[in-house]
Design a protein around this motif. Structure first.
Motif, mmCIF file in Angstrom:
data_model
loop_
_atom_site.group_PDB
_atom_site.id
_atom_site.type_symbol
_atom_site.label_atom_id
_atom_site.label_comp_id
_atom_site.label_asym_id
_atom_site.label_seq_id
_atom_site.Cartn_x
_atom_site.Cartn_y
_atom_site.Cartn_z
ATOM 1 N N GLY A 48 0.789 -1.224 0.000
ATOM 2 C CA GLY A 48 0.000 0.000 0.000
ATOM 3 C C GLY A 48 0.820 1.272 0.000
ATOM 4 N N GLY A 49 2.146 1.135 -0.099
ATOM 5 C CA GLY A 49 2.997 2.316 -0.199
ATOM 6 C C GLY A 49 3.735 2.667 1.073
ATOM 7 N N THR A 50 3.352 2.059 2.191
ATOM 8 C CA THR A 50 4.034 2.277 3.459
ATOM 9 C C THR A 50 4.142 0.945 4.187
ATOM 10 O OG1 THR A 50 3.190 4.531 3.662
ATOM 11 C CG2 THR A 50 3.973 3.500 5.677
ATOM 12 N N LEU A 51 5.316 0.695 4.771
ATOM 13 C CA LEU A 51 5.536 -0.571 5.467
ATOM 14 C C LEU A 51 6.521 -0.338 6.601
ATOM 15 C CD1 LEU A 51 4.816 -3.616 5.317
ATOM 16 C CD2 LEU A 51 6.804 -3.913 3.852
ATOM 17 N N ALA A 52 6.278 -0.972 7.719
ATOM 18 C CA ALA A 52 7.208 -0.891 8.841
ATOM 19 C C ALA A 52 8.569 -1.416 8.395
ATOM 20 C CB ALA A 52 6.693 -1.702 10.021
ATOM 21 N N ARG A 53 9.617 -0.707 8.776
ATOM 22 C CA ARG A 53 10.971 -1.077 8.362
ATOM 23 C C ARG A 53 11.277 -2.523 8.728
ATOM 24 N NH1 ARG A 53 15.294 2.590 7.669
ATOM 25 N NH2 ARG A 53 17.174 1.446 7.147
ATOM 26 N N GLN A 54 10.957 -2.920 9.943
ATOM 27 C CA GLN A 54 11.241 -4.285 10.393
ATOM 28 C C GLN A 54 10.512 -5.314 9.527
ATOM 29 O OE1 GLN A 54 10.236 -4.915 14.502
ATOM 30 N NE2 GLN A 54 11.350 -6.846 14.619
ATOM 31 N N ALA A 55 9.261 -5.035 9.169
ATOM 32 C CA ALA A 55 8.498 -5.941 8.316
ATOM 33 C C ALA A 55 9.105 -6.002 6.915
ATOM 34 C CB ALA A 55 7.041 -5.506 8.247
ATOM 35 N N LEU A 56 9.538 -4.863 6.403
ATOM 36 C CA LEU A 56 10.161 -4.818 5.076
ATOM 37 C C LEU A 56 11.437 -5.659 5.061
ATOM 38 C CD1 LEU A 56 10.393 -3.770 2.187
ATOM 39 C CD2 LEU A 56 11.464 -1.696 3.110
ATOM 40 N N VAL A 57 12.275 -5.470 6.052
ATOM 41 C CA VAL A 57 13.520 -6.242 6.125
ATOM 42 C C VAL A 57 13.201 -7.733 6.200
ATOM 43 C CG1 VAL A 57 15.577 -6.734 7.519
ATOM 44 C CG2 VAL A 57 14.886 -4.359 7.099
ATOM 45 N N ALA A 58 12.238 -8.103 7.029
ATOM 46 C CA ALA A 58 11.885 -9.518 7.184
ATOM 47 C C ALA A 58 11.354 -10.111 5.876
ATOM 48 C CB ALA A 58 10.858 -9.681 8.300
ATOM 49 N N GLU A 59 10.458 -9.390 5.207
ATOM 50 C CA GLU A 59 9.866 -9.906 3.964
ATOM 51 C C GLU A 59 10.899 -10.062 2.853
ATOM 52 O OE1 GLU A 59 6.095 -8.447 2.525
ATOM 53 O OE2 GLU A 59 5.562 -7.779 4.553
ATOM 54 N N VAL A 60 11.756 -9.063 2.677
ATOM 55 C CA VAL A 60 12.752 -9.130 1.602
ATOM 56 C C VAL A 60 13.820 -10.169 1.930
ATOM 57 C CG1 VAL A 60 14.477 -7.833 0.280
ATOM 58 C CG2 VAL A 60 12.279 -6.779 0.839
ATOM 59 N N THR A 61 14.220 -10.245 3.187
ATOM 60 C CA THR A 61 15.188 -11.256 3.605
ATOM 61 C C THR A 61 14.651 -12.649 3.307
ATOM 62 O OG1 THR A 61 16.118 -9.838 5.323
ATOM 63 C CG2 THR A 61 16.442 -12.187 5.607
#
Length: 145
Positions: A48-61
């Motif tokens: 949706g254009g905004t994501l918690a940094r921790q969630a972003l790192v976890a998903e991409v990792t």
């Protein structure tokens, strides 16, 4: 001489992945973005254009099977380039980031359309189920102690 289709195995999967990724990376390079940057932007965009940094790192990792430190570096690159904007503990796509994501998504969608053209929907559905099962099993082994 009769030619038979190869049985699905790790080599067949790797060859298909590497060929398709090389095509995608060519399109991404023309837009001045790397594969890892593209995956990171996409993750924020589909959230949706905004994501918690921790969630972003976890998903991409998890998606790329890459160290969190590399994902943090990519986030830094995207922030420095003005494609992501930090907001409290979250990251937001900038207008420039959204435009770039949309352009690269269109380019890679065109590649996928050409590669999948003429393959019956039933075959694509079977391939999708099989590859998802393989991914799930591999992820389970990776998560095991």
């Amino acid at each position: 001489m009769t030619t038979t289709a190869p049985t699905l195995n790790a080599r067949v999967i790797a060859l298909a992945h590497n060929a398709a990724r090389t095509l995608a990376e060519g399109a991404l390079t023309r837009h001045g973005i790397t594969f890892h940057q593209s995956v990171t932007l996409r993750t924020v965009a589909v959230a949706g254009g905004t994501l918690a940094r921790q969630a972003l790192v976890a998903e991409v990792t998890d998606a790329l099977k890459t160290p969190a430190s590399l994902v943090e570096d990519v986030i830094g690159e995207l922030t420095t380039a003005g494609l992501l904007h930090p907001l409290d503990e979250s990251l937001t796509l900038t207008d420039t980031g959204r435009d770039l994501y949309e352009a690269t998504a269109a380019a890679t969608a065109g590649i996928a359309a050409r590669l999948y053209a003429g393959i019956p929907a039933e075959d694509l559905a079977v391939a999708g189920r099989v590859l998802t099962l393989i991914t799930d099993r591999a992820n389970a082994e990776l998560a095991a102690p």
